[in-house]
Design a protein around this motif. Structure first.
Motif: not given
Length: 881
Positions: A743-749, A753-754
């Motif tokens: 979950s943390r890795l998804d948020r960081t990615l 990108m933003a």
């Protein structure tokens, strides 16, 4: 009925085995008159068509079992008793039988044979044959002692006259329609086929195994009479060849002949066999064509015989009903012998025996008495990949107790008689072994008679007969005037199958295997020769019930009407070809197909390094027992269920037994031999007992060690169970941590990108707009947008479906119009065109005459007329030129 004592007790003193009054009465000679001795030998070797004595001469089969009914032929009587009723009868007075009332049978019965359906019984004497329709179930409830049965005399013109040839053997054809095809072989070599459902007087077909003598004046004939007398016949066997359509016959001299093809006039043949035979003949023709193409010259007439075979098979295929084309389910189909080949089937033989069979030591040889064709079991052949499917065995018995075993390596093929016999090669049989039943040795050890005659002369009245086991094809029983022997062919067949497997696999060990090929096992069951009385009570019948309600056993009947019963043991059916172990550890491709997969082969996910490490290390457990399964010692194994020592069923002669016992040197020698055999068997049993006790103690120790090992394994499993709970909790915590990290890795990615591209570029915006426009064009702006491509495609599909029937109708009309036009064009034939041309020429001639007449009249009347059209056309053509 689980043991031998039960059967012996049930049938002991049964009245169905009582002798005739003509034998047991005051005027008769008693049961001892039926014994074979030097004094009664002439009654065994001579046949009188007027006075056929009850002496068991020639081929005898006086007992048969139909379902749970026991059928016994005594003289001219046919007795039948229910074995089911005998179970409840505990005394001789309660045991009874019925006599089949058959007025047509006025001869002593030598042979009785049941047809495949069990409804008809063929009975044969020395010269006459009849068929009895057996009574239905419930005959034993009748009060009368006789049961009326319909009996039919067979071929009275051929088998009931004073000049008729003696009957050698009668048998039912297994493929006869309805089980009504009876074959009668006479000594003169004529095999006649009678169909009970059509005509019992005239044979449907006649085969001749002995050609007629050619009368030559002033010529010396060196032909032996035994070469022209047939002793017996047998049907061939096979699956995809001409074997089932072959009949083998043996003469008294031992010559073997065959006739192929032979099919009953009304036959029921399996449909799969016809298709297999077609493939076999086609393969033969292709091989011959390939040989001719490669420059090999075939034998003279071989092409003609193959063409005849093809015509014969095609005629059989045309008779198959619809729905039997390959690969349809196998079923019996009615067939008749084809008439496309007008020539008669040719007699093939005599067979060349390679090498020549040896004579028994101390015997001058004897006449052949019976022949039997055997083949490997179908189930075993299929399981062993068909190595032995085409290999058959031929057994021939002789009067002196010799049995020759031949290998049918070259199967007989269909051949027909032709005016020019170009193929002179005789068929061949490979001699495998000669079996000695010990009759000559027994008679020689008994010495000579009181008159100084040799007891070997008794072999002239001996007539060994084969009987196949209905359950095990590799078990053959031979009964004769001196007892019964059993031949176990399983070791022979198994060793041959291994040799053939090695030859097919090209292992190079086939020659060594052939040198170690086993021989047939021979075991005596019943001995009927009495050394003291110097006579024997011949065995006149052997029967084996093939019914689920009866015990698998063997019934043996002697001429003194004494019955002996032995229970038999069933064994599992397995393929003869055992797997041959390879010396190398690396499995070959062929071995990987034949052998079962190992645990390592069934689990390809295990790394090979781990497997090698496990195999290199010490085994986790070493058993005290051997790797191979324990085999029961032969002394107590008894796989067939028969006793180790033969039972004595000696003749009962009151004139000899009522006096004091005389101790002679022959008696002492016999007792010494018996004591020696029993002592050897006792030693073998003691050694077997010791080996069994050793094995039992070893198994007890091994069982104790395995129990201790199991307790140790259970304790280890419990320890692993306590530690396993902590491991499970730790794995659950690791899984939760893994989910949080994902979950943390998804948020960081998403954040990266933003920051890299917060808005879409101009090109990406145009691309998305183009995709949106294309979607509206294809799907539509709304659900009911009729301008979208999807809606238009649906509308087009509806129009096509609406117009398609009309177009099909128009197409059919156009095709019909074109067809009628073509037919109208083709309607004018050559003869019609010729007729029209002829009429046109006549009309043209008449027009020319009329034109000439008109011109003549115009000249007379002085009238000017134009030229006729024909003249104008001719002038126009002249100007053009």
């Amino acid at each position: 009925m689980s043991g031998e004592e039960d059967w012996e007790e049930l049938l002991k003193d049964h009245p169905v085995f009582s002798p005739l009054r003509s034998v047991s009465g005051p005027a008769g000679g008693g049961r001892q008159s039926l014994n074979l001795s030097l004094s009664s030998l002439p009654d065994f070797v001579t046949l009188d068509p007027i006075d056929d004595k009850p002496t068991p001469s020639g081929r005898r089969q006086a007992i048969a079992i139909n379902d749970a009914n026991l059928i016994v032929a005594v003289g001219s009587e046919v007795r039948i008793a229910s074995l089911g009723d005998s179970k409840g009868a505990r005394s001789s007075s309660q045991k009874s039988y019925k006599v089949l009332h058959t007025p047509n049978i006025q001869f002593d019965i030598h042979q009785i044979v049941l047809n495949p359906s069990g409804k008809l019984l063929a009975v044969a004497g020395a010269f006459q044959v009849a068929v009895i329709v057996l009574p239905r179930t419930g005959f034993n409830k009748l009060v009368t002692a006789t049961v009326d049965c319909k009996s039919i005399q067979i071929g009275q013109y051929y088998h009931a006259s004073d000049t008729s040839a003696p009957i050698a053997k009668v048998d039912w054809h297994p493929w006869g329609q309805g089980g009504s095809t009876l074959l009668v072989m006479t000594v003169d070599g004529k095999l006649r086929e009678y169909d009970m459902s059509i005509d019992a007087d005239e044979p449907q077909q006649t085969l001749s195994f002995v050609p007629d003598r050619k009368k030559k004046k002033s010529s010396f004939d060196a032909e032996d009479a035994a070469e022209r007398e047939v002793a017996s016949f047998s049907f061939g066997k096979g699956k995809a060849d001409w074997g089932p359509l072959t009949v083998y016959a043996v003469t008294r001299s031992g010559d073997i002949y065959a006739i192929c093809p032979y099919l009953p006039q009304n036959a029921s043949v399996p449909s799969t066999y016809i298709h297999a035979l077609e493939c076999y003949v086609a393969a033969k023709q292709e091989f011959l064509s390939a040989s001719i193409g490669s420059g090999v010259t075939p034998a003279d007439g071989l092409t003609t015989f193959y063409d005849y075979q093809r015509k014969y098979v095609n005629a059989l295929l045309k008779q198959l009903p619809p729905g039997t084309a390959w690969p349809a389910t196998n079923r019996l189909v009615p067939l008749h012998p084809p008439t496309t080949v007008k020539n008669a089937p040719a007699r093939q033989g005599p067979f060349l025996l390679q090498s020549s069979p040896r004579n028994l030591a101390g015997s001058e040889g004897g006449d052949a008495t019976d022949i039997l064709y055997l083949s490997f079991g179908d189930d075993a052949a299929e399981e062993s990949d068909g190595e032995t499917e085409r290999l058959g065995l031929i057994l021939v018995s002789f009067q002196d107790g010799k049995i020759d075993v031949y290998l049918d390596v070259e199967k007989v093929e269909a051949r027909w008689e032709t005016k020019q016999q170009t193929i002179n090669e005789l068929p061949m049989l490979a001699t495998y072994e000669s079996i000695d039943l010990g009759i000559v040795a027994t008679l020689k050890s008994a010495g000579s008679s009181q008159q100084g005659k040799s007891l070997l002369d008794l072999t002239q009245g001996n007539h060994p007969v084969f009987l196949s086991d209905p359950i095990h094809d590799d078990t053959i029983y031979v009964y004769h005037a001196f007892g019964v022997h059993v031949l176990q062919l399983e070791p022979l067949l198994r060793s041959l199958a291994i040799a053939l497997r090695e030859a097919n696999n090209d292992t190079g060990n086939s020659e060594a295997t052939l040198e170690k090929v086993s021989q047939s096992d021979v075991q005596p069951i019943v001995l009927t020769f009495s050394v003291e009385q110097q006579s024997s009570s011949p065995v006149i019948g052997v029967a084996i019930p093939n019914d689920v309600y009866l015990t698998y056993s063997i019934f043996i009947l002697t001429s003194a009407m004494r019955i002996s019963i032995f229970p038999l043991s069933l064994r599992s059916e397995s393929a003869y070809a055992k797997e041959v172990e390879e010396p190398s550890t690396a499995p070959s491709p062929a071995a990987s197909l034949d052998r079962p997969a190992t645990p390592a082969q069934r689990r390809p996910d295990i790394p090979q390094k781990a497997l090698s490490a496990i195999s290199e290390g010490p085994p986790a457990y070493i058993s005290l027992l051997e790797e191979e399964p324990f085999k029961i010692p032969p002394a107590i194994a008894r796989p067939s269920g028969l006793p180790g020592n033969p039972r004595l069923s000696l003749p009962n002669n009151p004139d000899v037994t009522k006096g004091e016992f005389m101790l002679t040197p022959d008696t002492l020698r016999y007792l010494g031999t018996v004591v020696e055999n029993i002592s050897a068997q006792i030693r073998d049993v003691q050694l077997a007992n010791r080996s069994l006790e050793t094995r039992a103690s070893l198994q007890e120790k091994e069982f104790k060690r395995q129990r201790e090992k199991c307790v140790e394994m259970l304790e280890t499993a419990r320890g692993l169970g306590d530690k396993g709970q902590a491991q499970i909790q730790r794995i659950a915590r690791l899984q939760e941590m893994q989910r949080a990290l994902l979950s943390r890795l998804d948020r960081t990615l998403q954040d990266l990108m933003a920051k890299a591209s917060p808005e879409l570029s101009e090109t990406e915006t145009k691309w998305f707009e183009e995709l949106r426009r294309m979607k509206e064009e294809v799907v539509g702006a709304s659900k009911y947008d009729d301008r979208s491509l999807v809606a238009r495609a649906k509308l087009l599909r509806r129009e096509v479906d609406r117009l398609l029937p009309h177009l099909e109708e128009m197409k059919e009309k156009e095709e019909a119009r074109k067809k009628s036009l073509v037919e109208s064009r083709e309607a004018l034939g050559l003869s019609q065109a010729f007729e029209l041309g002829k009429r046109s020429t006549e009309e043209r001639t008449r027009i020319s005459l009329m034109e000439a007449e008109i011109l003549r009249l115009a000249n007379i009347l002085d009238i000017t007329l134009d030229r006729p059209p024909t003249l104008q056309k001719q002038n126009g053509d002249a100007k053009d030129e």
